[in-house]
Enzyme design. Structure first.
Site, PDB file in Angstrom:
ATOM      1  N   GLU A 130       0.231  -1.130   0.143  1.00 51.47           N
ATOM      2  CA  GLU A 130      -0.288  -0.202  -0.142  1.00 51.47           C
ATOM      3  C   GLU A 130       1.153   1.197  -0.092  1.00 51.47           C
ATOM      4  OE1 GLU A 130      -2.608  -0.150   2.925  1.00 51.47           O
ATOM      5  OE2 GLU A 130      -3.776   2.354   1.806  1.00 51.47           O
ATOM      6  N   GLY A 270       3.339   2.669  10.625  1.00 43.23           N
ATOM      7  CA  GLY A 270       2.291   1.413  12.307  1.00 43.23           C
ATOM      8  C   GLY A 270       3.346   0.483  11.735  1.00 43.23           C
ATOM      9  N   ALA A 271       2.033  -0.210  10.601  1.00 47.10           N
ATOM     10  CA  ALA A 271       1.767  -1.983  10.390  1.00 47.10           C
ATOM     11  C   ALA A 271       0.828  -1.712   8.955  1.00 47.10           C
ATOM     12  CB  ALA A 271       0.748  -2.245  11.722  1.00 47.10           C
ATOM     13  N   MET A 272       1.151  -2.705   8.879  1.00 47.08           N
ATOM     14  CA  MET A 272      -0.345  -3.179   7.553  1.00 47.08           C
ATOM     15  C   MET A 272      -1.062  -4.197   7.488  1.00 47.08           C
ATOM     16  SD  MET A 272      -0.790  -1.832   4.490  1.00 47.08           S
ATOM     17  CE  MET A 272      -2.137  -2.454   2.945  1.00 47.08           C
ATOM     18  N   GLU A 273      -2.451  -3.902   7.077  1.00 45.73           N
ATOM     19  CA  GLU A 273      -3.745  -4.328   7.369  1.00 45.73           C
ATOM     20  C   GLU A 273      -3.498  -6.335   5.949  1.00 45.73           C
ATOM     21  OE1 GLU A 273      -3.769  -1.320   6.463  1.00 45.73           O
ATOM     22  OE2 GLU A 273      -5.277  -0.875   5.607  1.00 45.73           O
ATOM     23  N   ASN A 274      -2.317  -5.730   5.165  1.00 44.69           N
ATOM     24  CA  ASN A 274      -2.678  -7.256   4.021  1.00 44.69           C
ATOM     25  C   ASN A 274      -3.955  -8.169   4.638  1.00 44.69           C
ATOM     26  OD1 ASN A 274      -0.402  -5.949   3.369  1.00 44.69           O
ATOM     27  ND2 ASN A 274       0.872  -6.846   4.898  1.00 44.69           N
ATOM     28  N   HIS A 306      -6.771  -2.470  15.297  1.00 44.22           N
ATOM     29  CA  HIS A 306      -6.756  -1.721  13.849  1.00 44.22           C
ATOM     30  C   HIS A 306      -6.647  -2.344  12.670  1.00 44.22           C
ATOM     31  CE1 HIS A 306      -6.259   2.558  11.780  1.00 44.22           C
ATOM     32  NE2 HIS A 306      -5.285   1.694  10.447  1.00 44.22           N
ATOM     33  N   GLU A 307      -5.602  -2.648  12.945  1.00 51.37           N
ATOM     34  CA  GLU A 307      -5.576  -3.999  11.477  1.00 51.37           C
ATOM     35  C   GLU A 307      -6.171  -5.001  11.546  1.00 51.37           C
ATOM     36  OE1 GLU A 307      -3.162  -2.264   9.202  1.00 51.37           O
ATOM     37  OE2 GLU A 307      -1.958  -0.565  11.392  1.00 51.37           O
ATOM     38  N   GLU A 329      -9.892   4.276   6.708  1.00 52.67           N
ATOM     39  CA  GLU A 329      -8.986   4.764   7.564  1.00 52.67           C
ATOM     40  C   GLU A 329      -9.749   5.214   8.565  1.00 52.67           C
ATOM     41  OE1 GLU A 329      -6.520   2.858   7.781  1.00 52.67           O
ATOM     42  OE2 GLU A 329      -5.222   3.114   6.317  1.00 52.67           O
TER      43      GLU A 329
HETATM   44  N1  B3K Z   1      -2.930   1.046   5.798  1.00 51.15           N
HETATM   45  C1  B3K Z   1      -1.738   1.152   6.289  1.00 51.15           C
HETATM   46  C2  B3K Z   1      -0.968   2.501   6.299  1.00 51.15           C
HETATM   47  C3  B3K Z   1      -0.023   2.625   4.349  1.00 51.15           C
HETATM   48  C4  B3K Z   1       0.794   3.268   4.142  1.00 51.15           C
HETATM   49  C5  B3K Z   1       1.262   3.866   3.326  1.00 51.15           C
HETATM   50  N2  B3K Z   1       1.566   4.867   2.748  1.00 51.15           N
HETATM   51  C6  B3K Z   1      -1.614   1.120   8.200  1.00 51.15           C
HETATM   52  C7  B3K Z   1      -2.536   1.728   8.274  1.00 51.15           C
HETATM   53  O1  B3K Z   1      -3.762   2.268   8.164  1.00 51.15           O
HETATM   54  O2  B3K Z   1      -3.076   0.336   9.284  1.00 51.15           O
HETATM   55 ZN    ZN Z   2      -5.149   1.477   8.640  1.00 49.56          ZN
END
Ligand code: B3K
Ligand code: ZN
Length: 878
Positions: A130, A270-274, A306-307, A329
């Site tokens: 992302e 912070g983190a990523m929700e893949n 959140h994730e 978001e």
């Molecule tokens: N969706 C990601 C953020 C991605 C940022 C890309 N530059 C984390 C979050 O908001 O949960």
């Molecule tokens: Zn998010």
């Protein structure tokens, strides 16, 4: 490059067109290696719109080895490689396009696409896509409205990469010749490319299960490197809590069989929700009492939640395009806020969120980087992961929840998820679902998404003793002077002079008021309340019911009454905060606050000390005036030194007036030093450490106490609190304690980050030189975003009087750092450069220096798209 020539063309919301091609399925095969990884991709395509035979695939930093259509190798004249993509001239309406390409993970310091975390010898590989990183993995249609089924096969040397992970459910694994092995993952639900993820390397696992109400069992696995796996237990508890809460509160279930989470120290955010494979910055995953603060514990809870919540608000229902980013978001931040509020303290979370909103989002909305929650255009989408999109977006969702009520909002969300599961949708779709489920037209709420700026709320009360009526007029004024009317829910309570609540009985002629919430859905409205004997004190925006600024000059007596008697915990704090801002304004204007409101403030705080029912964490917040950044935010011609002096007066006055209570409470809370991480113990520590800090402002005995506090500390929170007091007081013992701390935590990058940040924020003249020296410390790495944020961003954002040194040295240092970082991780450079965004609000000397620094960056040429965009917008806006 000149200010006028943005490197990257603008993408505009108005130009949105549905994708011409559908990608029904993607099969990816990776031969993983840290230096050179080979990626085979098979895209099953179907033409959806139009009859153009041409196909454009996104691709960046990829080396194309070959390209086939339906098994036929294409010759070089059948396609064109252009910057950022590949154009294939003739593609049949249904086709399988196969590519083989090479990528170089270890050389990828942008932290987008596939990259290496840690060393070449034993680091691990991971991905971040992302918003537009998938095009650095393979040739693709890299846009969120192209949803595909993913099958991912990973192959690698088994000794070097013993663990192989990708999103989706596991679908087999085995050995290959030459000590290699493979693993396959299938994600049954179509998803956009930004949710693709992989990880491979020496990772260890903490496992658990979650059993949903319908009996579906999910395997939960948190992966971290050997040294850190023992620090994941708190995160696992939070993950299980998040699964349970989303099922209970919002009826959301997780549909895959496994949920993986991977921790890395090398992450730009912070983190990523893949889907099925969240990737976390270790900062938001690892937590043990000796190596994480109370704040870290709470952040882990919030970010893990959140994730996970994105699984529905973002993944199952995703965004049509990146303009809709707040759709996922804003909603997910709101869900995260509710999660923590339900599990811990609602009032505390609200105070913290509102403090951030004021300091960061209101400032952003008033400066050159202001943009609507749904922007109309962007040059670089990575620069729009902002407080406006996240936090103001969450405030809009919160207002809608207030408007619809708890059940109505739940009904609306249920409909939104049911109606759009598996789709890529828009903010209009969200409002339509919430509205349809409640028989309401919510289209007027689009105004909040479309227009930048913080509205101002004007209030006028009129009491008529003869009729015992009180009428309240609310008026909204758009910040930018436009005539936009937004629906503003204003939660209100009336108080009598003795602090008692006055029942709000409306007259029949009045606009409706539900549960004390007045909906200001026009430029101006008046409500009339009956049976009001005397002019009441009005408590406005209870729970901070709308993200607006209050226009009226606060009345110190009324605020003192509310700071004592408001039964809404947030507004009790809010009144005290408003009072301290009033005192600050007086100190800034004429050197000291006026006596009467100061006494009113202290009186309210004394009452808070005497209130046994008050949560210690909230008392700690009441004893914490806004920071310099937040106090300066509404000012023009800011002189950071004057702001600092005025704030010190207020804080020093508070400490002197309350010293006996602070001392007594400090002693009484001694047991809060135990390494107990329960919310109750955390709240007690928070108050004790706040008392300690204030006592340090009061006299030298306070500093001696801080020194003892350090020696006796049993938690990282206490150790840092004491060390901060010593360092900020400029005490001789500080250097010794700092050195001992660094030695004790030498092997722990996350704790060292706190040590860097603590020193970067010492508000003393020599701090710039200290920060410069710390960039040479062996633990500091320019390639590591956590280090850069801890040392440089903390300095630029949280040490105003030193960053804004009148000789411009702070600006020059950060400007140089931005340029250096731009060659490494452009996203990080762009974020640091936002420190110059508010240049217009400073007094003339600093304004000129900051502007000159922006021009210097601009003149450099060859800036990344990310940085060029921030610099251009900072300078351009009128
Ligand atoms: N969706 C990601 C953020 C991605 C940022 C890309 N530059 C984390 C979050 O908001 O949960
Ligand atoms: Zn998010």
């Amino acid at each position: 490059m000149s200010v006028d020539s943005a490197a990257k063309p603008l993408t505009r919301l108005a130009d949105y067109r549905p994708p011409a091609w559908r990608v029904e399925a993607i099969e990816l095969e990776f031969d993983l290696d840290a230096l050179v990884t080979t990626v085979d991709a098979r895209l099953r395509l179907a033409r959806e719109h139009g009859d153009a035979a041409e196909l454009r695939l996104d691709g960046e930093a990829l080396e194309l080895l070959h390209l086939d259509i339906d098994g036929r190798r294409l010759g070089p004249n059948e396609y064109t490689l252009a910057p950022g993509g590949l154009v294939i001239h003739q593609v049949p309406p249904r086709a399988v396009v196969s590519t083989r390409s090479r990528i170089r993970p270890a050389a990828n310091s942008a932290l987008e696409g596939v990259y290496l975390s840690g060393s070449l010898e034993d680091g691990f590989l991971l991905s971040q896509c992302e918003a537009e990183g998938f095009r650095r993995v393979t040739w693709c249609l890299d846009r969120p409205d192209v949803l595909s089924r993913y099958t991912v096969t990973l192959r690698a040397d088994r000794a070097r990469f013993p663990v192989l992970l990708a999103g989706g459910n596991p679908d087999g694994r085995g050995m290959l010749d030459g000590g290699r092995h493979w693993a396959r993952f299938v994600d049954p639900t179509p998803k956009p490319s930004y949710l693709f993820a992989l990880a491979a390397g020496h990772l260890e696992c903490l496992e658990d299960t979650f059993v949903a109400e319908d009996g579906h069992t999910v395997r939960l696995a948190i992966w971290a490197e050997h040294a850190e796996i023992a620090r994941c237990a708190h995160a696992m508890a939070c993950l299980k809590a998040a699964f349970a809460w989303d099922e209970r509160r919002f009826g959301r279930r997780y549909d895959l069989d496994v949920f993986h989470v991977v921790a890395t120290h090398d992450f730009a955010m912070g983190a990523m929700e893949n889907t099925g494979l969240n990737i976390f910055n270790s900062k938001y995953l690892l937590a043990t009492p000796d190596q994480a603060t109370d704040e870290d514990y709470r952040h882990v809870l919030a970010v893990v939640g959140h994730e996970y919540f994105h699984h529905w608000s973002g993944n199952r229902v995703t965004c049509r395009d990146w303009f809709q980013l707040s759709l996922k978001e804003g909603l997910t931040v709101y869900r995260e806020q509710e999660f923590e509020s339900d599990l811990a303290s609602r009032t505390l979370r609200r105070i913290e969120d509102v403090r951030t909103l004021w300091r960061v989002q209101f400032g952003e909305d008033a400066g050159p980087l202001a943009h609507p929650v749904r922007p109309e255009q962007y040059a670089e989408i990575n620069n729009f992961y902002t407080a406006t999109v996240y936090d103001k977006g969450a405030e809009i969702v919160r207002m809608l929840a207030t408007l619809l009520g708890r059940d109505g909002f739940r009904r609306g969300l249920d409909l939104y998820f049911a109606r759009h599961d598996g789709q890529a949708v828009t903010i209009e779709d969200f409002l339509a679902a919430l509205g349809d489920a409640n028989d309401r037209d919510l289209s007027s709420w689009l105004a909040w998404y479309r227009h930048a700026g913080t509205p101002v709320l004007e209030v006028e009360g009129h009491h008529d003793a003869a009729t015992r009526r009180f009428s309240l007029t609310l008026r909204q004024r758009a910040a930018k002077g436009d005539a936009v009317v937004r629906p503003v829910p204003v939660a209100v309570a009336l108080f009598a002079g003795d602090g008692g609540r006055i029942a709000m009985r409306e007259g029949e002629d009045a606009a409706p008021c539900r549960d004390g919430v007045l909906l200001l859905d026009a430029a101006e409205r008046t409500w009339t309340f009956h049976g009001v004997d005397a002019p009441p004190v009005v408590s406005l925006l209870r729970g901070f019911s709308a993200p607006v600024r209050l226009a009226d000059a606060a009345d110190g007596t009324a605020l003192a009454l509310l700071a004592r008697h408001e039964d809404d915990g947030f507004n009790r704090w809010f009144a005290g905060d408003a009072l301290s801002r009033l005192l600050f304004a007086q100190a800034l204007a004429h050197g000291r606050p006026d006596a009467a409101p100061f006494e009113g403030w202290i009186g309210a705080l004394r009452a808070a000390f005497a209130d046994a029912s008050l949560d210690p964490a909230i008392l700690a917040e009441m004893l914490t005036p806004a920071d310099e950044g937040s106090l300066a935010e509404p000012l023009t011609e800011v002189d950071p030194d004057a702001v600092r002096r005025a704030r010190e007066r207020i804080e020093g006055g508070l400490a002197a007036a309350l010293a006996p209570s602070l001392m007594e409470r400090y002693e009484a809370l001694a047991s809060a030093t135990e390494a107990d991480m329960s919310p109750v113990a955390q709240a007690r520590r928070r108050l004790r450490n706040r008392c300690l800090a204030l006592l340090c402002c009061a006299d030298d005995a306070g500093v001696a106490r801080a020194s003892r506090h350090y020696d006796e500390a049993r938690t990282l929170t206490d150790r840092l609190a004491a060390m901060t007091c010593l360092a900020q007081a400029g005490d001789a013992r500080a250097e010794q304690v700092l050195a001992a701390f660094a030695e004790r935590h030498a092997a722990d990058p996350l704790v060292l980050d706190k040590w860097f940040a603590l020193q970067a924020t010492i508000p003393r003249p020599g701090t710039l030189e200290r920060v410069v020296a710390l960039t040479l410390h062996p633990a500091f790495r320019w390639e590591n975003p956590n280090k850069v944020y801890a040392l440089l961003l903390a300095f630029a954002q949280r040490n105003p009087s030193v960053f804004h040194r009148p000789d411009g040295a702070g600006y020059r240092f950060i400007g140089d750092a931005v340029l250096r970082l731009d060659a490494i991780t452009p996203q990080v450079a762009a974020r640091l450069a936002t420190a110059f965004g508010a240049w217009r609000r400073y007094e003339p000397l600093r304004r000129a220096l900051m502007r000159a620094e922006l021009f210097r960056l601009d003149a450099r040429g060859g800036l990344s798209d990310n940085l060029a965009d921030i610099v251009r917008r900072s300078l351009d806006a009128s």
